[in-house]
Design a protein around this motif. Sequence first.
Motif, PDB file in Angstrom:
ATOM      1  N   ARG A  14     -40.834  15.736  -1.273  1.00 18.76           N
ATOM      2  CA  ARG A  14     -39.479  16.224  -1.557  1.00 18.76           C
ATOM      3  C   ARG A  14     -39.409  17.751  -1.473  1.00 18.76           C
ATOM      4  O   ARG A  14     -38.477  18.315  -0.902  1.00 18.76           O
ATOM      5  CB  ARG A  14     -39.022  15.738  -2.934  1.00 18.76           C
ATOM      6  N   SER A  15     -40.390  18.419  -2.060  1.00 22.08           N
ATOM      7  CA  SER A  15     -40.418  19.883  -1.990  1.00 22.08           C
ATOM      8  C   SER A  15     -40.659  20.361  -0.564  1.00 22.08           C
ATOM      9  O   SER A  15     -40.100  21.376  -0.134  1.00 22.08           O
ATOM     10  CB  SER A  15     -41.492  20.431  -2.925  1.00 22.08           C
ATOM     11  N   LYS A  47     -37.767  21.522  13.004  1.00 20.93           N
ATOM     12  CA  LYS A  47     -37.024  20.256  12.989  1.00 20.93           C
ATOM     13  C   LYS A  47     -37.967  19.077  13.166  1.00 20.93           C
ATOM     14  O   LYS A  47     -37.818  18.040  12.501  1.00 20.93           O
ATOM     15  CB  LYS A  47     -35.969  20.256  14.088  1.00 20.93           C
ATOM     16  N   SER A  48     -38.946  19.226  14.040  1.00 23.48           N
ATOM     17  CA  SER A  48     -39.904  18.142  14.261  1.00 23.48           C
ATOM     18  C   SER A  48     -40.750  17.887  13.009  1.00 23.48           C
ATOM     19  O   SER A  48     -40.989  16.731  12.630  1.00 23.48           O
ATOM     20  CB  SER A  48     -40.807  18.489  15.447  1.00 23.48           C
ATOM     21  N   ARG A  49     -41.181  18.973  12.350  1.00 27.64           N
ATOM     22  CA  ARG A  49     -41.971  18.812  11.131  1.00 27.64           C
ATOM     23  C   ARG A  49     -41.124  18.215  10.007  1.00 27.64           C
ATOM     24  O   ARG A  49     -41.602  17.369   9.238  1.00 27.64           O
ATOM     25  CB  ARG A  49     -42.551  20.163  10.709  1.00 27.64           C
ATOM     26  N   LEU A  50     -39.881  18.660   9.914  1.00 23.87           N
ATOM     27  CA  LEU A  50     -38.982  18.098   8.909  1.00 23.87           C
ATOM     28  C   LEU A  50     -38.782  16.604   9.139  1.00 23.87           C
ATOM     29  O   LEU A  50     -38.793  15.807   8.190  1.00 23.87           O
ATOM     30  CB  LEU A  50     -37.639  18.830   8.948  1.00 23.87           C
ATOM     31  N   ALA A  51     -38.626  16.212  10.399  1.00 29.51           N
ATOM     32  CA  ALA A  51     -38.455  14.797  10.716  1.00 29.51           C
ATOM     33  C   ALA A  51     -39.673  13.992  10.293  1.00 29.51           C
ATOM     34  O   ALA A  51     -39.551  12.879   9.750  1.00 29.51           O
ATOM     35  CB  ALA A  51     -38.191  14.627  12.208  1.00 29.51           C
ATOM     36  N   GLY A  52     -40.859  14.543  10.513  1.00 31.76           N
ATOM     37  CA  GLY A  52     -42.078  13.834  10.133  1.00 31.76           C
ATOM     38  C   GLY A  52     -42.186  13.635   8.626  1.00 31.76           C
ATOM     39  O   GLY A  52     -42.588  12.561   8.153  1.00 31.76           O
ATOM     40  N   VAL A  53     -41.819  14.680   7.861  1.00 32.49           N
ATOM     41  CA  VAL A  53     -41.901  14.557   6.404  1.00 32.49           C
ATOM     42  C   VAL A  53     -40.820  13.611   5.892  1.00 32.49           C
ATOM     43  O   VAL A  53     -41.036  12.845   4.939  1.00 32.49           O
ATOM     44  CB  VAL A  53     -41.783  15.945   5.750  1.00 32.49           C
ATOM     45  N   LEU A  54     -39.639  13.643   6.504  1.00 31.65           N
ATOM     46  CA  LEU A  54     -38.583  12.701   6.123  1.00 31.65           C
ATOM     47  C   LEU A  54     -39.023  11.252   6.362  1.00 31.65           C
ATOM     48  O   LEU A  54     -38.766  10.361   5.539  1.00 31.65           O
ATOM     49  CB  LEU A  54     -37.309  13.001   6.914  1.00 31.65           C
ATOM     50  N   ASP A  55     -39.682  11.034   7.476  1.00 26.38           N
ATOM     51  CA  ASP A  55     -40.195   9.695   7.767  1.00 26.38           C
ATOM     52  C   ASP A  55     -41.240   9.277   6.739  1.00 26.38           C
ATOM     53  O   ASP A  55     -41.266   8.118   6.283  1.00 26.38           O
ATOM     54  CB  ASP A  55     -40.791   9.683   9.175  1.00 26.38           C
TER      55      ASP A  55
END
Length: 198
Positions: free
Chosen positions: A125-126, A145-153
């Motif tokens: 979450r952080s 954006k790609s890293r954010l997508a990976g953490v969201l997944d």
Amino acid sequence: LQPLVDLAYWCVAGTPREGARGSRACSPLTSAPPPRAHPPPPPRRTRARRSNFVEVRRDASAAFAALSMNEEKAYNKHQHGAWLLEQGDPERALLAFSKAIFFCPERTASYSSRAACYVQLGDFRSAISNYRKVVLLDPDNLQAKSRLAGVLDAQGHVKLEEEQYAAAIPFFTEAIKMDHYQASFFLHRAMAHIRQHN
């Protein structure tokens, strides 16, 4: 009698008769032309204005010096955090990156590195919050954006394991928005929908 003759000539011809007494004077029937108006002189810079100008310049110089100093401190803290992260100490690196952000809140690299620390510590979450900040400050940063997508997944998978299928779907949906080239994100969201209705 001569002045009366001159006056009659003036009234007919509109100009004084040559050789008439006072031919250079103005017409007795008209008033003298008004004096030519000159623009007012520009206001002089008073001592108070000069002192205010000097104070403004001094304040601007001090602000620029403070900004440069903060940027230098932020750079040093970021470099120290990067070294700690390479040494396998994400907790201390996290503190260093936080100090770098304090000195320079617009530094996207520090947010991204702090997000990496949170990922290693399992605080997705952080990490998501920090990557979102990077994307907000730099919307064209495809890597963020790609890293954010990976953490969201990854956070969506956490919700799947907790059987919170409705809560997992928004994370997969946002991951698709960040990186719609990853087919696995679509698959994971479909799995969440299937388990939700079973």
